[in-house]
Write an enzyme that holds these catalytic residues in place. Sequence first.
Site, short mmCIF file in Angstrom:
data_model
loop_
_atom_site.label_atom_id
_atom_site.label_comp_id
_atom_site.label_asym_id
_atom_site.label_seq_id
_atom_site.Cartn_x
_atom_site.Cartn_y
_atom_site.Cartn_z
N VAL A 271 0.85 -1.19 0.00
CA VAL A 271 0.00 0.00 0.00
C VAL A 271 0.88 1.23 0.00
O VAL A 271 1.80 1.35 0.82
CB VAL A 271 -0.92 0.01 1.24
CG1 VAL A 271 -1.75 1.29 1.26
CG2 VAL A 271 -1.82 -1.22 1.24
N ASN B 100 5.63 6.74 -1.86
CA ASN B 100 6.96 6.25 -2.21
C ASN B 100 7.89 6.11 -1.01
O ASN B 100 9.11 6.13 -1.14
CB ASN B 100 7.61 7.17 -3.27
CG ASN B 100 6.77 7.29 -4.52
OD1 ASN B 100 6.29 6.28 -5.03
ND2 ASN B 100 6.58 8.50 -5.00
N ARG B 101 7.30 5.96 0.15
CA ARG B 101 8.04 5.74 1.40
C ARG B 101 8.91 6.94 1.80
O ARG B 101 9.80 6.82 2.63
CB ARG B 101 8.91 4.47 1.33
CG ARG B 101 8.10 3.18 1.11
CD ARG B 101 7.09 2.96 2.23
NE ARG B 101 6.48 1.65 2.20
CZ ARG B 101 5.29 1.39 1.69
NH1 ARG B 101 4.58 2.36 1.13
NH2 ARG B 101 4.79 0.17 1.73
N LEU B 102 8.66 8.10 1.22
CA LEU B 102 9.39 9.31 1.62
C LEU B 102 8.61 10.01 2.72
O LEU B 102 8.09 11.12 2.56
CB LEU B 102 9.61 10.23 0.41
CG LEU B 102 10.58 9.70 -0.65
CD1 LEU B 102 10.70 10.68 -1.81
CD2 LEU B 102 11.96 9.44 -0.03
#
Length: 226
Positions: free
Chosen positions: A7, A197-199
């Site tokens: 997700v 984007n996991r940032l």
Amino acid sequence: MSDVTRVDYDGEGLSEEHVAPTPWQQAQRWVDDAVERSHARDDVPEPYALSVATVDASGAPNVRTVLMRFFDERGPGFLTNTDSTKGVELAGNPAVAASLTWPSMYRAVRFRGRAELLDRDEVATYFATRPWGSRISAWTSRQSQPVTSRAELETAYETYAARWPDRGTADDVPLPDFWGGYRIVCDEVEFWGGRRNRLHDRLVFTRTAEGSLDDASAWVLGRRQP
């Protein structure tokens, strides 16, 4: 684990220009948001759920979830049997870490510091507000100790219920000597906001001087990589 569903987090995150001037004000904003969402939707079932980590005498960690029952400029607080595993571990080493996590909102608040026992009057005032059954349960459960069966636990409950029947008053069940609570005196408070984007955003208030969570002069704000 090949069937794991991935997700992408589409939370708002948290930027320096929008963060509150003190860790208490920012945490209170997010707690209020979580409580409001719990009333409006069914995806934040317990906004006050607080994961609390301690360490035992050998340095091994322990974590469990309690309810945050106090939160003001002094820090978050919770109630427990002080003879429980967490109570014993905090007596030996007051170092503690805790986290409020709201996955559906892509938010978390992390607290690190030391635990201090709550004032007895504060504990008594809160205990009197608990439902009668919860006050009986405080006597029933020798928290963290072994029990042979569910039946043994329910028998103990009935014994205490008969001793202190529900009279509909705040003082119909006495406060146990072994029931108390702790406040986390924080040295660090981190605000995590999930992003695509996991940032993710990680804004951290670190203590630099004496002062409450609402004393801006006691804290410095920084950003950490996700």
